[in-house]
Design an enzyme around this catalytic site. Structure first.
Site, PDB file in Angstrom:
ATOM      1  CG  ASP A   1      -2.068  -0.970   1.113  1.00 12.65           C
ATOM      2  OD1 ASP A   1      -2.383  -1.389  -0.011  1.00 12.65           O
ATOM      3  OD2 ASP A   1      -2.638  -1.325   2.157  1.00 12.65           O
TER       4      ASP A   1
ATOM      5  CE1 TYR B   1       2.746  -6.044   4.875  1.00  8.99           C
ATOM      6  CE2 TYR B   1       2.160  -8.322   5.334  1.00  8.99           C
ATOM      7  CZ  TYR B   1       2.355  -7.289   4.437  1.00  8.99           C
ATOM      8  OH  TYR B   1       2.160  -7.512   3.104  1.00  8.99           O
TER       9      TYR B   1
ATOM     10  CG  ASP C   1      -5.261   3.225   5.032  1.00  5.52           C
ATOM     11  OD1 ASP C   1      -5.547   4.417   4.817  1.00  5.52           O
ATOM     12  OD2 ASP C   1      -5.220   2.375   4.121  1.00  5.52           O
TER      13      ASP C   1
ATOM     14  NE  ARG D   1      -5.482  -1.770   3.587  1.00  4.24           N
ATOM     15  CZ  ARG D   1      -6.283  -1.784   2.534  1.00  4.24           C
ATOM     16  NH1 ARG D   1      -7.340  -0.996   2.491  1.00  4.24           N
ATOM     17  NH2 ARG D   1      -6.049  -2.586   1.526  1.00  4.24           N
TER      18      ARG D   1
END
Length: 333
Positions: free
Chosen positions: A55, A83, A97, A194
């Site tokens: 992203d 992550y 986000d 997310r």
């Protein structure tokens, strides 16, 4: 240095065959394709591809393949990824986000105990519904374009696998409830962090969205081996005085990994000139004495130390053969 602060890389006068892998530590605000095209111009590489999107608001490990290395990107596309996400509780956004618009808020915030205890529920195999703000397509149209037009469509759940979920850096309010926290997670291909944050928040009676996301590992590639955009510009500039740097110069300067980098985990097979004649044309060839291989194994193939592709082992003993699967171009090897 941010992407905006970097000098504009002009389109090269001529593109060249350049084979290898750039391990980029992607900055905030850059799409994966922008990162790829920027690196292609910096190296004047005529061909390139990335190994899975990251992203624009996210940072971290983004391997970029140039030239013949693009043929071997599938392993990283399918590899587990790790992550570190910073989660803010109490607010939901339309994108999941900080780049989106807040659509819902709540005063219900989780306790540290709730967050730690809920992780077991999300560990292992499960299903996840992809977000509308994603690059997945419906009838040829990316979902995020439909979402921006106010259109929501049904999405089929996808199987995912999560492991090594750990909370850290919990920030609490005066009542001891968690406002923000870092979540480390190792996940399978196709996982949306997310959505994971939103699902965890719902499970503890709250709402959440991501305020930061950093990819720290893709397969065996970690941040420690990655270069920033600034480091790439500086490194290429130092060795470009005499013209376009060669593959060997870039590899020696640790700016480029060789074309076989993505398959280094596979067993190596050194073949003979006679075997190479068949291999080069994509034909199976018999294993010779000393080339003992596990049946069904995928191997990386070399001729006189030069990488020429990967193959699949079939059979055993005297009848064992190797079927070439993906080969680099003869002119590049």
């Amino acid at each position: 240095m941010s992407f905006e602060d970097l000098p504009v890389i002009p389109r090269p006068d001529s593109w060249r065959n350049l084979d290898g892998v750039v391990l980029l530590d992607k900055p905030v605000g850059l799409t994966s394709n922008q990162a790829l095209q920027w690196c292609r111009r910096l190296f004047a590489a005529n061909k390139g591809g990335h190994t899975g999107t990251l992203d624009p608001f996210a940072t971290g490990v983004l391997p970029l393949c140039l030239g013949e290395a693009t043929k071997f990107s599938a392993d990283l596309l399918n590899a587990d990824k790790t992550y570190l996400a910073t989660v803010r509780f109490g607010q939901r956004t339309d994108t999941g986000d900080l780049t989106g618009t807040i659509t819902e808020t709540t005063d219900q915030l989780p306790t540290p105990e709730q967050l730690h205890s809920i992780l077991e529920q999300f560990t292992g195999d499960s299903e996840q519904i992809p977000p509308m703000y994603s690059a997945l397509k419906r009838d040829g149209q990316p979902l995020y374009k439909l979402a921006r037009a106010g259109i929501e469509v049904e999405r089929q759940p996808r199987k995912i696998h999560l492991q090594d979920l750990v909370w850290s850096a919990l920030e609490t309010d005066l009542a001891g409830r968690v406002v923000t926290a870092n979540l480390s997670v190792r996940c399978s291909k196709g996982t949306y962090i997310r959505t994971l944050a939103e699902d965890i928040a719902v499970a503890v009676g709250s709402l959440a969205h991501l305020v930061a996301l950093r990819r720290t590992r893709v397969g065996d590639v970690s941040l420690e081996g990655c270069k920033t955009l600034e480091q790439l510009v500086t490194g290429v500039g130092k060795i470009a005085a005499s013209g376009n740097p060669s593959d060997e110069q870039l590899i020696h300067a640790q700016l480029l990994k060789p074309a076989d980098f993505l398959v280094k985990n596979l067993p190596q097979l050194e073949i003979t000139d006679q075997q190479a004649i068949l291999c080069r044309h994509g034909n199976p060839f018999k294993a010779e004495a000393g080339q003992t291989l596990a049946s069904g194994a995928t191997v990386r193939i070399y001729l006189a130390g030069r990488f020429i592709g990967v193959g699949q082992v079939d059979g055993s003993g005297k009848d064992q053969k190797i079927q070439p699967v993906r080969l680099v171009s003869t002119s590049n090897s």
